[in-house]
Motif scaffolding. Structure first.
Motif, PDB file in Angstrom:
ATOM      1  N   LYS A   1      -6.106  -3.066  -3.510  1.00  7.48           N
ATOM      2  CA  LYS A   1      -6.615  -1.772  -3.083  1.00  7.48           C
ATOM      3  C   LYS A   1      -5.540  -0.718  -3.330  1.00  7.48           C
ATOM      4  CE  LYS A   1      -8.882  -4.142   0.779  1.00  7.48           C
ATOM      5  NZ  LYS A   1      -9.000  -4.218   2.257  1.00  7.48           N
ATOM      6  N   PRO A   2      -5.940   0.537  -3.453  1.00  8.96           N
ATOM      7  CA  PRO A   2      -4.932   1.594  -3.648  1.00  8.96           C
ATOM      8  C   PRO A   2      -3.866   1.603  -2.549  1.00  8.96           C
ATOM      9  CG  PRO A   2      -7.096   2.432  -4.169  1.00  8.96           C
ATOM     10  CD  PRO A   2      -7.312   1.059  -3.604  1.00  8.96           C
ATOM     11  N   GLU A   3      -4.250   1.222  -1.343  1.00 15.68           N
ATOM     12  CA  GLU A   3      -3.285   1.215  -0.241  1.00 15.68           C
ATOM     13  C   GLU A   3      -2.276   0.078  -0.350  1.00 15.68           C
ATOM     14  OE1 GLU A   3      -6.608   1.375  -0.023  1.00 15.68           O
ATOM     15  OE2 GLU A   3      -7.356   0.193   1.696  1.00 15.68           O
TER      16      GLU A   3
ATOM     17  N   SER B   1      -4.605   1.678  -8.917  1.00 19.50           N
ATOM     18  CA  SER B   1      -5.353   2.908  -9.131  1.00 19.50           C
ATOM     19  C   SER B   1      -6.797   2.750  -8.663  1.00 19.50           C
ATOM     20  CB  SER B   1      -5.325   3.282 -10.604  1.00 19.50           C
ATOM     21  OG  SER B   1      -5.969   2.296 -11.378  1.00 19.50           O
ATOM     22  N   SER B   2      -7.366   3.841  -8.200  1.00 15.09           N
ATOM     23  CA  SER B   2      -8.754   3.790  -7.690  1.00 15.09           C
ATOM     24  C   SER B   2      -9.762   4.065  -8.786  1.00 15.09           C
ATOM     25  CB  SER B   2      -8.908   4.820  -6.574  1.00 15.09           C
ATOM     26  OG  SER B   2      -8.582   6.107  -7.044  1.00 15.09           O
TER      27      SER B   2
ATOM     28  N   THR C   1      -0.443  -0.117  -2.921  1.00 15.62           N
ATOM     29  CA  THR C   1       0.608   0.459  -3.750  1.00 15.62           C
ATOM     30  C   THR C   1       1.912   0.557  -2.976  1.00 15.62           C
ATOM     31  OG1 THR C   1      -0.936   1.721  -5.115  1.00 15.62           O
ATOM     32  CG2 THR C   1       1.329   2.533  -4.990  1.00 15.62           C
TER      33      THR C   1
ATOM     34  N   GLN D   1      -5.974  -1.768 -11.733  1.00 15.12           N
ATOM     35  CA  GLN D   1      -7.087  -1.074 -11.114  1.00 15.12           C
ATOM     36  C   GLN D   1      -7.482  -1.739  -9.806  1.00 15.12           C
ATOM     37  OE1 GLN D   1     -10.216  -0.899 -14.090  1.00 15.12           O
ATOM     38  NE2 GLN D   1      -9.586   1.164 -14.685  1.00 15.12           N
ATOM     39  N   ALA D   2      -8.082  -0.963  -8.933  1.00 16.38           N
ATOM     40  CA  ALA D   2      -8.575  -1.512  -7.671  1.00 16.38           C
ATOM     41  C   ALA D   2      -9.506  -2.694  -7.951  1.00 16.38           C
ATOM     42  CB  ALA D   2      -9.311  -0.437  -6.886  1.00 16.38           C
TER      43      ALA D   2
END
Length: 124
Positions: free
Chosen positions: A87-89, A123-124, A91, A13-14
């Motif tokens: 962070k999701p970015e 994941s956010s 990924t 998770q984020a």
């Protein structure tokens, strides 16, 4: 046969953390600079972090500074990447790489050995 094999990726998770490892076989990388790169879907490979042969010098991409930490290990696991505040970015598939030289570089073309990559999904 020289091989680098990454491990430690996964789904997080984020705000979470992961520690990536790079296992080496076929030769020692104790005198070689090591680096981490990543590639997100539809994007070019980008530099993440690098460390010189003795760990005395490190360099990070701006977006990773303060969140990621590269460190040297032993002959079997020559480099690690501790990732925090993910962070999701972030990924992407993360790749371990080694240079023949001991001086670090931010350019992927300067690296001579590459692993197959490990997937990191945030994941956010």
């Amino acid at each position: 046969q020289v091989q680098l094999v990454e491990s430690g990726g996964g789904l997080v998770q984020a705000g979470g953390s992961l520690r990536l490892s790079c296992a080496a076989s076929g030769r020692s990388f104790s005198t070689n600079a090591m680096g981490w790169f990543r590639q997100a879907p539809g994007k070019e490979r980008e530099f993440v972090a690098a460390i010189n042969w003795n760990g005395g010098s490190t360099y990070y991409a701006d977006s990773m500074k303060g969140r990621f930490a590269i460190s040297r290990g032993n002959a079997k696991n020559p480099v690690y990447l501790q990732m925090s505040s993910l962070k999701p970015e972030d990924t992407a598939v993360y790749y371990c790489a080694a240079r023949i030289l001991g001086i670090l570089s931010v350019r992927g073309g300067d690296y001579d050995y590459w692993g197959q990559g490990t997937q990191v999904t945030v994941s956010s």
